[in-house]
Design a protein around this motif. Sequence first.
Motif, PDB file in Angstrom:
ATOM      1  N   ALA A 252       0.840  -1.196   0.000  1.00 35.42           N
ATOM      2  CA  ALA A 252       0.000   0.000   0.000  1.00 35.42           C
ATOM      3  C   ALA A 252       0.878   1.250   0.000  1.00 35.42           C
ATOM      4  CB  ALA A 252      -0.919   0.002   1.219  1.00 35.42           C
ATOM      5  N   THR A 253       0.339   2.327  -0.561  1.00 35.21           N
ATOM      6  CA  THR A 253       1.057   3.608  -0.558  1.00 35.21           C
ATOM      7  C   THR A 253       0.986   4.269   0.804  1.00 35.21           C
ATOM      8  OG1 THR A 253       0.641   3.925  -2.913  1.00 35.21           O
ATOM      9  CG2 THR A 253       1.139   5.897  -1.628  1.00 35.21           C
ATOM     10  N   GLY A 254      -0.108   4.038   1.522  1.00 32.79           N
ATOM     11  CA  GLY A 254      -0.209   4.676   2.822  1.00 32.79           C
ATOM     12  C   GLY A 254      -1.507   4.392   3.532  1.00 32.79           C
ATOM     13  N   LEU A 255      -1.808   5.265   4.482  1.00 38.46           N
ATOM     14  CA  LEU A 255      -2.905   5.074   5.413  1.00 38.46           C
ATOM     15  C   LEU A 255      -3.794   6.313   5.440  1.00 38.46           C
ATOM     16  CD1 LEU A 255      -0.679   3.763   8.357  1.00 38.46           C
ATOM     17  CD2 LEU A 255      -1.926   2.339   6.690  1.00 38.46           C
ATOM     18  N   ILE A 256      -5.043   6.117   5.822  1.00 33.97           N
ATOM     19  CA  ILE A 256      -5.943   7.234   6.003  1.00 33.97           C
ATOM     20  C   ILE A 256      -6.756   6.962   7.266  1.00 33.97           C
ATOM     21  CG2 ILE A 256      -7.510   6.207   4.272  1.00 33.97           C
ATOM     22  CD1 ILE A 256      -8.336   9.174   3.631  1.00 33.97           C
ATOM     23  N   PHE A 257      -6.384   7.640   8.335  1.00 28.78           N
ATOM     24  CA  PHE A 257      -6.972   7.427   9.658  1.00 28.78           C
ATOM     25  C   PHE A 257      -7.648   8.715  10.129  1.00 28.78           C
ATOM     26  CE2 PHE A 257      -5.126   3.532  11.877  1.00 28.78           C
ATOM     27  CZ  PHE A 257      -4.757   2.895  10.697  1.00 28.78           C
ATOM     28  N   GLY A 258      -8.938   8.641  10.418  1.00 28.23           N
ATOM     29  CA  GLY A 258      -9.683   9.803  10.873  1.00 28.23           C
ATOM     30  C   GLY A 258     -10.083   9.708  12.323  1.00 28.23           C
ATOM     31  N   ARG A 259     -11.225   9.065  12.562  1.00 29.90           N
ATOM     32  CA  ARG A 259     -11.730   8.981  13.942  1.00 29.90           C
ATOM     33  C   ARG A 259     -10.739   8.316  14.877  1.00 29.90           C
ATOM     34  NH1 ARG A 259     -17.489   6.396  12.566  1.00 29.90           N
ATOM     35  NH2 ARG A 259     -16.222   5.565  10.852  1.00 29.90           N
ATOM     36  N   ASN A 260      -9.948   7.369  14.345  1.00 31.72           N
ATOM     37  CA  ASN A 260      -8.956   6.722  15.191  1.00 31.72           C
ATOM     38  C   ASN A 260      -7.910   7.702  15.705  1.00 31.72           C
ATOM     39  OD1 ASN A 260      -9.569   3.834  15.289  1.00 31.72           O
ATOM     40  ND2 ASN A 260      -9.390   3.946  13.069  1.00 31.72           N
ATOM     41  N   VAL A 261      -7.818   8.856  15.061  1.00 27.53           N
ATOM     42  CA  VAL A 261      -6.874   9.890  15.492  1.00 27.53           C
ATOM     43  C   VAL A 261      -7.581  10.968  16.295  1.00 27.53           C
ATOM     44  CG1 VAL A 261      -5.307  11.723  14.699  1.00 27.53           C
ATOM     45  CG2 VAL A 261      -5.252   9.465  13.608  1.00 27.53           C
ATOM     46  N   TRP A 262      -8.544  11.681  15.676  1.00 24.77           N
ATOM     47  CA  TRP A 262      -9.062  12.880  16.336  1.00 24.77           C
ATOM     48  C   TRP A 262     -10.143  12.615  17.395  1.00 24.77           C
ATOM     49  CZ3 TRP A 262     -14.086  12.832  15.066  1.00 24.77           C
ATOM     50  CH2 TRP A 262     -14.481  12.502  13.763  1.00 24.77           C
ATOM     51  N   GLN A 263     -10.580  11.375  17.554  1.00 28.58           N
ATOM     52  CA  GLN A 263     -11.479  11.095  18.675  1.00 28.58           C
ATOM     53  C   GLN A 263     -10.719  10.964  19.998  1.00 28.58           C
ATOM     54  OE1 GLN A 263     -13.921   7.683  17.626  1.00 28.58           O
ATOM     55  NE2 GLN A 263     -15.579   9.008  16.926  1.00 28.58           N
ATOM     56  N   ARG A 264      -9.387  11.007  19.927  1.00 29.95           N
ATOM     57  CA  ARG A 264      -8.548  10.949  21.122  1.00 29.95           C
ATOM     58  C   ARG A 264      -8.227  12.356  21.617  1.00 29.95           C
ATOM     59  NH1 ARG A 264      -5.275   5.958  20.689  1.00 29.95           N
ATOM     60  NH2 ARG A 264      -5.980   4.811  18.860  1.00 29.95           N
ATOM     61  N   GLU A 265      -7.839  12.448  22.862  1.00 27.74           N
ATOM     62  CA  GLU A 265      -7.331  13.716  23.404  1.00 27.74           C
ATOM     63  C   GLU A 265      -6.061  14.100  22.652  1.00 27.74           C
ATOM     64  OE1 GLU A 265      -4.558  15.989  25.683  1.00 27.74           O
ATOM     65  OE2 GLU A 265      -4.407  13.804  25.540  1.00 27.74           O
ATOM     66  N   HIS A 266      -5.773  15.385  22.577  1.00 22.56           N
ATOM     67  CA  HIS A 266      -4.733  15.931  21.706  1.00 22.56           C
ATOM     68  C   HIS A 266      -3.395  15.204  21.816  1.00 22.56           C
ATOM     69  CE1 HIS A 266      -1.417  18.759  20.752  1.00 22.56           C
ATOM     70  NE2 HIS A 266      -2.194  19.081  19.726  1.00 22.56           N
ATOM     71  N   ASP A 267      -2.836  15.109  23.005  1.00 21.28           N
ATOM     72  CA  ASP A 267      -1.514  14.498  23.154  1.00 21.28           C
ATOM     73  C   ASP A 267      -1.546  13.009  22.834  1.00 21.28           C
ATOM     74  OD1 ASP A 267      -0.564  16.960  23.828  1.00 21.28           O
ATOM     75  OD2 ASP A 267      -0.368  16.561  25.979  1.00 21.28           O
ATOM     76  N   GLU A 268      -2.637  12.342  23.190  1.00 16.11           N
ATOM     77  CA  GLU A 268      -2.760  10.926  22.865  1.00 16.11           C
ATOM     78  C   GLU A 268      -2.842  10.737  21.352  1.00 16.11           C
ATOM     79  OE1 GLU A 268      -5.789   7.127  23.463  1.00 16.11           O
ATOM     80  OE2 GLU A 268      -6.226   9.014  24.492  1.00 16.11           O
ATOM     81  N   SER A 269      -3.526  11.661  20.667  1.00 16.14           N
ATOM     82  CA  SER A 269      -3.598  11.606  19.211  1.00 16.14           C
ATOM     83  C   SER A 269      -2.210  11.645  18.600  1.00 16.14           C
ATOM     84  CB  SER A 269      -4.416  12.793  18.665  1.00 16.14           C
ATOM     85  OG  SER A 269      -5.768  12.689  18.994  1.00 16.14           O
ATOM     86  N   LEU A 270      -1.396  12.577  19.072  1.00 14.73           N
ATOM     87  CA  LEU A 270      -0.064  12.739  18.494  1.00 14.73           C
ATOM     88  C   LEU A 270       0.839  11.541  18.806  1.00 14.73           C
ATOM     89  CD1 LEU A 270       0.610  16.556  19.004  1.00 14.73           C
ATOM     90  CD2 LEU A 270      -0.136  15.356  16.937  1.00 14.73           C
ATOM     91  N   ARG A 271       0.651  10.922  19.953  1.00 14.84           N
ATOM     92  CA  ARG A 271       1.435   9.715  20.260  1.00 14.84           C
ATOM     93  C   ARG A 271       1.047   8.580  19.323  1.00 14.84           C
ATOM     94  NH1 ARG A 271       0.760  11.525  25.689  1.00 14.84           N
ATOM     95  NH2 ARG A 271      -1.118  10.257  25.940  1.00 14.84           N
ATOM     96  N   PHE A 272      -0.238   8.433  19.060  1.00 13.10           N
ATOM     97  CA  PHE A 272      -0.696   7.390  18.146  1.00 13.10           C
ATOM     98  C   PHE A 272      -0.223   7.664  16.720  1.00 13.10           C
ATOM     99  CE2 PHE A 272      -4.264   5.585  15.501  1.00 13.10           C
ATOM    100  CZ  PHE A 272      -3.901   4.265  15.668  1.00 13.10           C
ATOM    101  N   VAL A 273      -0.279   8.919  16.310  1.00 17.15           N
ATOM    102  CA  VAL A 273       0.208   9.300  14.988  1.00 17.15           C
ATOM    103  C   VAL A 273       1.698   8.981  14.858  1.00 17.15           C
ATOM    104  CG1 VAL A 273       0.731  11.305  13.529  1.00 17.15           C
ATOM    105  CG2 VAL A 273      -1.548  11.037  14.519  1.00 17.15           C
ATOM    106  N   ALA A 274       2.467   9.257  15.900  1.00 15.49           N
ATOM    107  CA  ALA A 274       3.907   8.975  15.867  1.00 15.49           C
ATOM    108  C   ALA A 274       4.170   7.478  15.658  1.00 15.49           C
ATOM    109  CB  ALA A 274       4.568   9.469  17.145  1.00 15.49           C
ATOM    110  N   ALA A 275       3.350   6.627  16.296  1.00 16.05           N
ATOM    111  CA  ALA A 275       3.513   5.176  16.129  1.00 16.05           C
ATOM    112  C   ALA A 275       3.216   4.755  14.693  1.00 16.05           C
ATOM    113  CB  ALA A 275       2.605   4.439  17.105  1.00 16.05           C
ATOM    114  N   LEU A 276       2.201   5.370  14.076  1.00 13.09           N
ATOM    115  CA  LEU A 276       1.881   5.059  12.687  1.00 13.09           C
ATOM    116  C   LEU A 276       2.976   5.562  11.744  1.00 13.09           C
ATOM    117  CD1 LEU A 276      -1.928   5.897  12.767  1.00 13.09           C
ATOM    118  CD2 LEU A 276      -0.951   3.633  12.381  1.00 13.09           C
TER     119      LEU A 276
END
Length: 286
Positions: A252-276
């Motif tokens: 795959a070329t990549g990923l498209i994640f919406g609710r899995n990201v922004w339904q989290r609290e801000h700092d938790e969102s960025l930690r999850f994004v960093a893992a991806l």
Amino acid sequence: MNTGKKTRLNRILRQYGLGNGTAFFLPYDQGLEHGPRDFAPNPAASDPRYVVKLAVEGGFNGIVVQIGLAEKFYWDYAGEIPLVLKLNGKTDIPPDARALSPVNASVEDAVRLGADAVGYTLYVGTPAQEADFEQYRRVRDDAHRLGMPLIVWAYPRGEAIEAKGGKDSFYAVDYAARTASELGADVVKVNFPHPEKRTDVPAAYAEEFTSQQAIDAVVRSANRTLVLVSGGTKAGDEAMLEKARESMEAGATGLIFGRNVWQREHDESLRFVAALREILAKYPSA
């Protein structure tokens, strides 16, 4: 692919995100598609400015919004992150039996707003398929004429799909990926396939497949169409990260994640994004 499309795709894939040819998009059209209660887990996400800023902070390759939000809120971050203008959409109120996502914006609107790509939801398998294909053809022609990459949300829907394994079965997702490719999509967005959903599917899909084998096949079915794999509904982090790993392993070329990201609290969102992003960094494109 003409030079306009190639230029815009190169900008998305090489000048933003990790810059290594992978793609990571943040979609934000769920207010239309699912209703305002989608923002209840993180009320801050109901403010489009919060989500656009989050996309910039998270180092995404682009953000996907409908025209109203693009006109009112993208302005503050224009040029800082690519815009994907979603050209159609529907509410969650009518049933999916005759699903059709009506067009509400144009490729010309996307050019005016400085977008680097447009998005179109194509419902594969519904009784409204004929009308869907016809309005899609007009969008495809405009995108080609104006040099705008076309990302197709290839979503199996309708009673016939539900009777054959369901909308996220291996059979349905594989068929949808191939359909988008044959109808001229530059990029196709698919949900991760579930090979365990085999009720009344065609014989070729009735065998046991691993999730890796299923996503491998889906990427092959897309041929030269670039593939984005959706995060889908929110689930456990390790399960979602494993889906991301298998998707990238499949090509795959990549990923498209919406609710899995922004339904989290801000700092938790960025930690999850960093893992991806750590996963994406391991699969650079040549």
